[in-house]
Design a protein around this motif. Structure first.
Motif, PDB file in Angstrom:
ATOM      1  N   LEU A  78      74.245 -45.711  -4.155  1.00 60.75           N
ATOM      2  CA  LEU A  78      73.721 -44.769  -3.173  1.00 60.75           C
ATOM      3  C   LEU A  78      72.795 -43.832  -3.926  1.00 60.75           C
ATOM      4  O   LEU A  78      73.241 -42.980  -4.698  1.00 60.75           O
ATOM      5  N   ASP A  79      71.490 -43.982  -3.707  1.00 67.08           N
ATOM      6  CA  ASP A  79      70.544 -43.366  -4.633  1.00 67.08           C
ATOM      7  C   ASP A  79      69.160 -43.306  -3.995  1.00 67.08           C
ATOM      8  O   ASP A  79      68.768 -44.204  -3.246  1.00 67.08           O
ATOM      9  N   ALA A  80      68.418 -42.268  -4.326  1.00 71.67           N
ATOM     10  CA  ALA A  80      67.017 -42.181  -3.913  1.00 71.67           C
ATOM     11  C   ALA A  80      66.120 -43.037  -4.792  1.00 71.67           C
ATOM     12  O   ALA A  80      64.952 -43.268  -4.456  1.00 71.67           O
ATOM     13  N   HIS A  81      66.649 -43.510  -5.918  1.00 71.62           N
ATOM     14  CA  HIS A  81      65.851 -44.246  -6.898  1.00 71.62           C
ATOM     15  C   HIS A  81      66.498 -45.588  -7.231  1.00 71.62           C
ATOM     16  O   HIS A  81      67.724 -45.700  -7.280  1.00 71.62           O
ATOM     17  N   PHE A  82      65.646 -46.592  -7.524  1.00 73.65           N
ATOM     18  CA  PHE A  82      66.169 -47.895  -7.928  1.00 73.65           C
ATOM     19  C   PHE A  82      66.773 -47.859  -9.324  1.00 73.65           C
ATOM     20  O   PHE A  82      67.689 -48.609  -9.632  1.00 73.65           O
ATOM     21  N   ASP A  83      66.211 -47.040 -10.209  1.00 71.23           N
ATOM     22  CA  ASP A  83      66.611 -47.010 -11.619  1.00 71.23           C
ATOM     23  C   ASP A  83      66.514 -48.402 -12.234  1.00 71.23           C
ATOM     24  O   ASP A  83      67.413 -48.864 -12.941  1.00 71.23           O
ATOM     25  N   LEU A  84      65.369 -49.045 -11.959  1.00 69.51           N
ATOM     26  CA  LEU A  84      65.082 -50.389 -12.463  1.00 69.51           C
ATOM     27  C   LEU A  84      63.889 -50.392 -13.417  1.00 69.51           C
ATOM     28  O   LEU A  84      63.231 -51.422 -13.595  1.00 69.51           O
ATOM     29  N   ARG A  85      63.617 -49.266 -14.047  1.00 67.21           N
ATOM     30  CA  ARG A  85      62.496 -49.221 -14.979  1.00 67.21           C
ATOM     31  C   ARG A  85      62.747 -50.129 -16.175  1.00 67.21           C
ATOM     32  O   ARG A  85      63.895 -50.408 -16.535  1.00 67.21           O
ATOM     33  N   ASP A  86      61.674 -50.558 -16.800  1.00 68.28           N
ATOM     34  CA  ASP A  86      61.742 -51.475 -17.929  1.00 68.28           C
ATOM     35  C   ASP A  86      62.448 -50.807 -19.109  1.00 68.28           C
ATOM     36  O   ASP A  86      61.946 -49.824 -19.666  1.00 68.28           O
ATOM     37  N   PRO A  87      63.599 -51.329 -19.532  1.00 67.80           N
ATOM     38  CA  PRO A  87      64.327 -50.693 -20.630  1.00 67.80           C
ATOM     39  C   PRO A  87      63.806 -51.044 -22.012  1.00 67.80           C
ATOM     40  O   PRO A  87      64.323 -50.525 -23.014  1.00 67.80           O
ATOM     41  N   SER A  88      62.796 -51.914 -22.081  1.00 69.01           N
ATOM     42  CA  SER A  88      62.288 -52.305 -23.399  1.00 69.01           C
ATOM     43  C   SER A  88      61.499 -51.188 -24.066  1.00 69.01           C
ATOM     44  O   SER A  88      61.312 -51.194 -25.290  1.00 69.01           O
ATOM     45  N   ARG A 104      65.440 -46.554 -23.084  1.00 70.08           N
ATOM     46  CA  ARG A 104      66.605 -46.627 -22.207  1.00 70.08           C
ATOM     47  C   ARG A 104      66.971 -45.214 -21.776  1.00 70.08           C
ATOM     48  O   ARG A 104      67.114 -44.326 -22.628  1.00 70.08           O
ATOM     49  N   SER A 105      67.129 -45.034 -20.473  1.00 66.58           N
ATOM     50  CA  SER A 105      67.293 -43.688 -19.950  1.00 66.58           C
ATOM     51  C   SER A 105      68.082 -43.731 -18.657  1.00 66.58           C
ATOM     52  O   SER A 105      68.619 -44.778 -18.269  1.00 66.58           O
ATOM     53  N   SER A 106      68.099 -42.595 -17.956  1.00 66.30           N
ATOM     54  CA  SER A 106      68.743 -42.551 -16.648  1.00 66.30           C
ATOM     55  C   SER A 106      67.958 -43.337 -15.607  1.00 66.30           C
ATOM     56  O   SER A 106      68.453 -43.547 -14.497  1.00 66.30           O
ATOM     57  N   GLY A 107      66.752 -43.777 -15.946  1.00 66.55           N
ATOM     58  CA  GLY A 107      65.938 -44.557 -15.020  1.00 66.55           C
ATOM     59  C   GLY A 107      66.003 -46.052 -15.237  1.00 66.55           C
ATOM     60  O   GLY A 107      65.331 -46.810 -14.536  1.00 66.55           O
ATOM     61  N   THR A 108      66.839 -46.514 -16.187  1.00 63.44           N
ATOM     62  CA  THR A 108      66.862 -47.943 -16.528  1.00 63.44           C
ATOM     63  C   THR A 108      68.193 -48.661 -16.346  1.00 63.44           C
ATOM     64  O   THR A 108      68.266 -49.868 -16.621  1.00 63.44           O
ATOM     65  N   PRO A 109      69.285 -48.027 -15.921  1.00 62.77           N
ATOM     66  CA  PRO A 109      70.593 -48.696 -16.046  1.00 62.77           C
ATOM     67  C   PRO A 109      70.708 -50.011 -15.293  1.00 62.77           C
ATOM     68  O   PRO A 109      71.361 -50.943 -15.788  1.00 62.77           O
ATOM     69  N   PHE A 110      70.093 -50.127 -14.124  1.00 64.42           N
ATOM     70  CA  PHE A 110      70.299 -51.347 -13.349  1.00 64.42           C
ATOM     71  C   PHE A 110      69.410 -52.479 -13.853  1.00 64.42           C
ATOM     72  O   PHE A 110      69.769 -53.653 -13.706  1.00 64.42           O
ATOM     73  N   ALA A 111      68.299 -52.150 -14.481  1.00 64.57           N
ATOM     74  CA  ALA A 111      67.527 -53.175 -15.181  1.00 64.57           C
ATOM     75  C   ALA A 111      68.316 -53.681 -16.384  1.00 64.57           C
ATOM     76  O   ALA A 111      68.324 -54.886 -16.674  1.00 64.57           O
TER      77      ALA A 111
END
Length: 325
Positions: A161-171, A174-181
């Motif tokens: 449940l989130d306003a953001h996908f958090d699917l940014r490129d972790p390469s 790695r941050s709070s914006g990458t966990p699902f990637a």
């Protein structure tokens, strides 16, 4: 374990659990207990129950150029939860905090994953109190470690449940914006299907590249603008179909899914968001499915909270998730 990363786990040292946040009023009437009267520090012999464990970490938010302060989230949630009425039958335990000092994110995530896996192995249902949303990779990894010893290809459904996908490129970082990637990559390495539902997404807060990545990964997406009273039952049905294809559920709630007026104390307050009243039927469906193994609540930032509104919402979510069914 890196010396800058420590865990206060009652499994190892009961005396290390800080129970000072658990304070509140005591009513004279019978059957009037509150959380602060019932929760106990976790011990090796504790009966299986809900186990709260904190992830006091700002590193992922800092790397994502967000507002620092989420490391104070676990303590703030405990303080807000302490005076709430107790409506459980089973026990609840405080398992302490994993604390990340400085930029030791990966070490902290590794430690939290180990703690979550241990709690699951001992029959508990962990509820992780964040911390930034980098907590999600650690939470999921702990669940994966637990299940990989029990099943060859566990069907884990991730509901965010989130306003953001958090699917940014972790390469890159790695941050709070990458966990699902990161989770998608880990699933690929394990030969597991990546089952991910992201509900409450803001189109204004996610780039076209992120929507394209979500589509390529087969993510179930429901935008914030779809959450209306007229669509409520349909949203619950859509979620039910997703749940039916999973054997285990991991629920993660980023508090920035809520409107900024309901949750001002987050790194990125929402201009629109989805109200708590609209989210509760979905959370109840997840809780009552019999498949929920793990949940976490992320992004509470007490530094920017107003009248403890966000902490109170987080506490209510813990209360809702832990009601006996």
């Amino acid at each position: 374990m890196n010396e800058k990363t420590r865990t206060a786990s009652a499994i190892d040292d009961m005396s290390s659990i800080d129970m000072s946040p658990w304070q509140g009023r005591t009513d004279p009437e019978p059957d009037s207990d509150r959380w602060h009267q019932r929760i106990q520090p976790l011990t090796p012999s504790a009966a299986p129950g809900t186990a709260l464990i904190g992830f006091a970490c700002d590193a992922g938010v800092a790397r994502n150029q967000g507002r620092i302060g989420a490391a104070g989230g676990p303590a703030a949630i405990r303080r807000a939860l302490a005076p709430l009425a107790w409506h459980r039958q089973g026990p609840a335990h405080d398992a302490g905090d994993v604390v990340c000092q400085g930029d030791t994110l990966e070490e902290a995530q590794h430690e939290l994953a180990s703690q979550v896996a241990g709690l699951l192995d001992n029959g508990h249902r962990p509820l992780v109190l964040g911390g930034g949303h980098e907590v999600a990779f650690a939470s999921w990894t702990g669940l994966a470690r637990h299940l990989e010893n029990l099943e060859d290809r566990p069907r884990i459904g991730i509901i965010n449940l989130d306003a953001h996908f958090d699917l940014r490129d972790p390469s890159h970082v790695r941050s709070s914006g990458t966990p699902f990637a990161q989770i998608a990559d880990s699933c690929s390495e394990r030969g597991w299907l990546f089952r991910y539902a992201c509900l409450g997404v803001s189109r204004a807060a996610n780039t076209r590249a992120l929507f394209q990545r979500a589509e390529s990964l087969g993510v179930l997406v429901r935008e914030d603008r779809e959450f209306t009273p007229a669509r409520s039952e349909a949203l619950v049905r859509d979620l039910g179909r997703f749940i039916s294809r999973c054997d285990h559920l991991y629920l993660t709630i980023d508090l920035d899914v809520l409107p900024g007026a309901e949750a001002p104390g987050v790194s990125a307050p929402a201009a629109r968001g989805v109200s708590l009243a609209m989210l509760e039927p979905l959370i109840e469906a997840i809780r009552d499915s019999g498949k929920l193994r793990l949940a976490d609540i992320a992004e509470l930032n007490p530094e920017f909270d107003q009248d403890n509104r966000t902490a109170r919402v987080a506490a209510r979510l813990v209360h809702l998730l832990t009601l006996d069914t």
